[in-house]
Scaffold this motif. Sequence first.
Motif, PDB file in Angstrom:
ATOM      1  N   LYS A 186       0.825  -1.195   0.000  1.00  0.00           N
ATOM      2  CA  LYS A 186       0.000   0.000   0.000  1.00  0.00           C
ATOM      3  C   LYS A 186       0.871   1.261   0.000  1.00  0.00           C
ATOM      4  O   LYS A 186       2.076   1.220   0.257  1.00  0.00           O
ATOM      5  N   GLU A 187       0.217   2.397  -0.290  1.00  0.00           N
ATOM      6  CA  GLU A 187       0.943   3.667  -0.360  1.00  0.00           C
ATOM      7  C   GLU A 187       1.576   4.013   0.984  1.00  0.00           C
ATOM      8  O   GLU A 187       2.661   4.580   1.042  1.00  0.00           O
ATOM      9  N   LYS A 188       0.889   3.667   2.095  1.00  0.00           N
ATOM     10  CA  LYS A 188       1.389   3.988   3.431  1.00  0.00           C
ATOM     11  C   LYS A 188       1.356   2.745   4.309  1.00  0.00           C
ATOM     12  O   LYS A 188       0.654   1.784   4.024  1.00  0.00           O
TER      13      LYS A 188
ATOM     14  N   GLN B  27      10.959   6.128  -2.668  1.00  0.00           N
ATOM     15  CA  GLN B  27      10.545   6.656  -1.367  1.00  0.00           C
ATOM     16  C   GLN B  27      11.254   7.969  -1.079  1.00  0.00           C
ATOM     17  O   GLN B  27      10.652   8.906  -0.555  1.00  0.00           O
TER      18      GLN B  27
ATOM     19  N   LYS C  62       4.016   4.682 -10.971  1.00  0.00           N
ATOM     20  CA  LYS C  62       5.306   5.275 -10.581  1.00  0.00           C
ATOM     21  C   LYS C  62       5.865   6.248 -11.614  1.00  0.00           C
ATOM     22  O   LYS C  62       6.967   6.788 -11.431  1.00  0.00           O
TER      23      LYS C  62
ATOM     24  N   ASN D 247       1.111   6.920  -7.696  1.00  0.00           N
ATOM     25  CA  ASN D 247       1.089   5.805  -6.759  1.00  0.00           C
ATOM     26  C   ASN D 247       0.845   4.469  -7.453  1.00  0.00           C
ATOM     27  O   ASN D 247       1.122   3.418  -6.877  1.00  0.00           O
TER      28      ASN D 247
ATOM     29  N   GLU E 201       9.498  10.631  -2.969  1.00  0.00           N
ATOM     30  CA  GLU E 201       8.203  10.979  -2.396  1.00  0.00           C
ATOM     31  C   GLU E 201       8.371  11.857  -1.165  1.00  0.00           C
ATOM     32  O   GLU E 201       7.598  12.782  -0.937  1.00  0.00           O
TER      33      GLU E 201
END
Length: 457
Positions: free
Chosen positions: A70-72, A212, A267, A264, A215
């Motif tokens: 997942k994104e987080k 990461q 990419k 997300n 981001e």
Amino acid sequence: MNNPEVIYANLTGDSEPFVTDSLCVNCEQQGKTTILLTKIPMFSNIIIVSFDCEQCGYKNNEVQFGGEIKEKGIKLHLKVNEPKDLQRQIIRSEFCKALIPELEFEMPSNKKSSINTLEGFLQNIIDDLSHDQPIRKYTQVEVHDRIEYIIGKLKEFKEGQGLPFHWILEDPSGNSFIQNLNELQEDPSLKIQHYIRTIEELEAMGYSAENQKQEVQQIQQQQQVIADPIHQGAEQIQAGGQNFAQPIEDSVKNESINIPTPCNVCKEMGENKMCTVTIPHFKEILIMSFNCGFCGFKDTEVKATGEITKQGKIIELKFENENDLCRDVFKSDTAKLIIPDIELELGTGTLGGVYSNVEGLLEQILTRLRDNNPFVGDSADEDYKKKMESIFQKLEEFKSGKSKFTLIIRDLVENSFIQNPFYPNEDNQVKITLFDRTAEDNDELGIDTMKTENYQN
């Protein structure tokens, strides 16, 4: 052109598993491995693998995830208050660790995903801890006694005694899950927190940290833009000119704040547009609209600006006629929604920040409940289906203006709004009540942990 083959099927009683012969690791005879590729609504695609050996009786179950992380990351905090909480379905990913703070017990990630009830997980822990106890009794007496105490407490918890206790899952992949026993109501016993995983956590899962790092840099850049929108030359658009018949993304075309941001999904680099919107007689809100030109993914976030108020606010709208469907509504991400007529309660942040009208808000609620059916085990029984269909029908009636209802927004801060079409006259259909936040409310907002002095040290 033929439709593509459905790989991940809905989890129902009619789902067809794949069975194959495989070698038993215990007796080295032939056993059976059953594989079921399925998807859990409102959660993820998963692969359930079950091995059974008829020769020696050895069994093993495993869950693998069919999608990406997942994104987080996610932290799930369950307070087990009563025995029925032990029957909650739980999915623990291979990167997830489990904690029981009352026992100072931590079960680290073991590179193996699993699905079970909470009662089943407690029994597995008891079995694992008990395995070497006869040896520890003579070689590590203190360790044996400590583990024996933990085993005793776990057995009490498993039998529904000695409650309450806390079951905490911390998963940097975001793929762990605890069932809400009643999806139509906010779960007071379950707290869910999403967090940005660290580079170290990402590398520990075997992923490259380059994306990461990008981001994190993008988030820092966005925070700088939000902190100083005037310096960036942001234009303001009036809420009265918002066209709710079209997506918010289409209303943010002339905005001067455009930030390249990794998508997300694929990419590739997409574009994140940001603008401030002034809601008449209320405050400014911030709209962030992301669009990926490569894969077409779109996402919109709406957040209130300004300080955290000293009190929370409850807004109660008595719906009378079709004109009320056109009222502007802003529900912040710190607010919960309640429709007492159908005993519906959506918890804080469930829909995120929503800027729409009453009709659009009802449509989003209906979409969430109907298109994303909750996780209800192997299949939904007939009583549950009838109950949900009745709720869908009532929401459709509310959305079309055929039935009267009450809409309540309970916001932990004063960031939500329902338009008064009679301004400057009083709106007799709306009741506004301010309330003092509890310690739990402040903890949910993170107020008690904010550092407002000497934060540069």
